[in-house]
Design a protein around this motif. Structure first.
Motif, mmCIF file in Angstrom:
data_model
loop_
_atom_site.group_PDB
_atom_site.id
_atom_site.type_symbol
_atom_site.label_atom_id
_atom_site.label_comp_id
_atom_site.label_asym_id
_atom_site.label_seq_id
_atom_site.Cartn_x
_atom_site.Cartn_y
_atom_site.Cartn_z
ATOM 1 N N GLU A 177 0.795 -12.875 -7.342
ATOM 2 C CA GLU A 177 1.414 -13.888 -8.201
ATOM 3 C C GLU A 177 2.891 -14.045 -7.886
ATOM 4 O O GLU A 177 3.430 -15.160 -7.881
ATOM 5 C CB GLU A 177 1.211 -13.512 -9.667
ATOM 6 C CG GLU A 177 -0.231 -13.668 -10.137
ATOM 7 C CD GLU A 177 -0.402 -13.298 -11.598
ATOM 8 O OE1 GLU A 177 0.611 -12.995 -12.266
ATOM 9 O OE2 GLU A 177 -1.554 -13.328 -12.083
ATOM 10 N N TYR A 220 3.261 -16.003 -4.666
ATOM 11 C CA TYR A 220 2.536 -17.271 -4.613
ATOM 12 C C TYR A 220 3.419 -18.402 -4.112
ATOM 13 O O TYR A 220 4.512 -18.647 -4.621
ATOM 14 C CB TYR A 220 1.973 -17.622 -5.981
ATOM 15 C CG TYR A 220 1.303 -18.982 -6.026
ATOM 16 C CD1 TYR A 220 0.289 -19.319 -5.130
ATOM 17 C CD2 TYR A 220 1.698 -19.946 -6.963
ATOM 18 C CE1 TYR A 220 -0.322 -20.549 -5.154
ATOM 19 C CE2 TYR A 220 1.079 -21.190 -7.010
ATOM 20 C CZ TYR A 220 0.075 -21.490 -6.096
ATOM 21 O OH TYR A 220 -0.527 -22.724 -6.128
ATOM 22 N N ASP A 226 -2.231 -12.611 0.765
ATOM 23 C CA ASP A 226 -1.487 -13.592 -0.036
ATOM 24 C C ASP A 226 -1.717 -15.021 0.440
ATOM 25 O O ASP A 226 -1.644 -15.961 -0.358
ATOM 26 C CB ASP A 226 0.005 -13.264 -0.065
ATOM 27 C CG ASP A 226 0.588 -13.074 1.320
ATOM 28 O OD1 ASP A 226 -0.037 -12.356 2.124
ATOM 29 O OD2 ASP A 226 1.667 -13.627 1.603
ATOM 30 N N ASN A 229 -2.911 -18.009 -1.861
ATOM 31 C CA ASN A 229 -2.175 -19.267 -1.968
ATOM 32 C C ASN A 229 -3.110 -20.474 -1.882
ATOM 33 O O ASN A 229 -3.035 -21.407 -2.686
ATOM 34 C CB ASN A 229 -1.131 -19.378 -0.845
ATOM 35 C CG ASN A 229 0.006 -18.400 -1.008
ATOM 36 O OD1 ASN A 229 0.292 -17.931 -2.107
ATOM 37 N ND2 ASN A 229 0.667 -18.076 0.106
ATOM 38 N N ARG A 284 -5.875 -20.487 -4.821
ATOM 39 C CA ARG A 284 -5.277 -20.753 -6.137
ATOM 40 C C ARG A 284 -4.851 -22.210 -6.268
ATOM 41 O O ARG A 284 -5.141 -22.853 -7.280
ATOM 42 C CB ARG A 284 -4.074 -19.840 -6.379
ATOM 43 C CG ARG A 284 -3.370 -20.176 -7.697
ATOM 44 C CD ARG A 284 -2.273 -19.208 -8.053
ATOM 45 N NE ARG A 284 -1.482 -19.733 -9.157
ATOM 46 C CZ ARG A 284 -0.463 -19.083 -9.720
ATOM 47 N NH1 ARG A 284 -0.121 -17.875 -9.302
ATOM 48 N NH2 ARG A 284 0.216 -19.645 -10.715
#
Length: 269
Positions: A130, A133, A213, A217, A220
């Motif tokens: 998070e 992000y 990540d 990214n 999400r």
């Protein structure tokens, strides 16, 4: 035999008021599609050559006849059986027809919540993802990306237990903005494909050759936009029972929620 004729035969089989075993769910709707057919008492087995595999479907109310028909199917054909809980007798019939168990998947279904409730403490991984992000690391694919996406799928995934989309299928999903990517120096390094099925979102495929990540990214951002546009109430995907890595990852975020449905994939010996 054309699909309309096959479906009429399936209806006749179902009308005989005996337990029916079928693994065909109306995938092919074109009336001109031709299938190879093997028939027996209360049974029809029909196959079609897809791009990479020869796919077998069946509808039967007679397991003895089904076994005989499945034995006649040619080598390396592929079939599957989706069921709630354990596979039961139909699994034995398929194996006794000289098919081998190729793979087994569980269906993972999680609710799509508009606002997450603070029911648990977030893990270090979640907090880190998070924090890092970056919504700029995600973009919808364009039709010009089709050759590269197809090559990635063909080079990476097993066509027996993975859905490698045709150019036309991929083009349709790109037009619907449900194919998302991230590129490094023009190369696709992260890929996420989903479909909207009524009130559910199906996570059809993910690929990532970078750190976690980047996949976070892409998925999400795509899902956040999908939640606003499509408003799904649930998101689901299939997980290989032998994929311990993804299981551990989902467990850490309370996202491993098997709904009881399994898909058993077989290949003809």
């Amino acid at each position: 035999m054309k699909i309309d004729d096959i479906l009429r035969r399936c209806t006749e089989i179902k009308r005989e008021r005996r337990p029916v075993y079928s693994n065909y769910y109306n995938k092919y709707t074109g009336r001109d599609v031709e299938f190879d057919v093997i028939e027996g008492e209360g049974t029809i087995v029909f196959g079609i050559q897809e791009e990479f595999i020869y796919r077998i479907y069946f509808c039967s109310n007679n397991l003895t006849a089904l076994k005989d028909c499945l034995e006649k199917v040619h080598k390396n054909s592929v079939t599957d059986w989706v069921c709630k809980g354990e596979i039961g007798e139909i699994g034995d019939i398929i194996e006794e027809s000289k098919w081998k168990r190729y793979a087994e998947y569980i269906r993972n279904t999680v609710p799509v919540k508009k606002k997450m409730k603070k029911t648990r403490k977030k893990t270090r991984l979640e907090l880190l993802l998070e924090e890092k992000y970056d919504p700029e690391c995600a973009e919808p694919a364009e039709e010009s990306d089709i050759p590269a996406i197809r090559k990635l799928m063909i080079d990476t995934f097993d066509p027996v237990n993975s859905e490698i989309l045709t150019e036309e299928e991929l083009r349709k999903l790109i037009q619907q903005k449900t194919v998302w990517i991230y590129k490094v120096e023009g190369k696709i390094c992260t890929l996420y494909i989903y479909r909207i099925e009524g009130k559910k979102r199906y996570g059809a495929m993910t690929y990532n050759c970078l750190s976690a990540d980047y996949l976070y990214n892409v998925t999400r951002k795509a899902n956040d936009i999908s939640n606003k546009i499509h408003k799904p109430i649930a998101h689901y995907g299939w997980i290989d029972v032998n994929n311990k890595k993804i299981k551990r990852t989902l467990e850490k975020t309370d996202s491993l929620q098997w709904d009881g449905v399994k898909n058993h994939i077989f290949q003809k010996l």
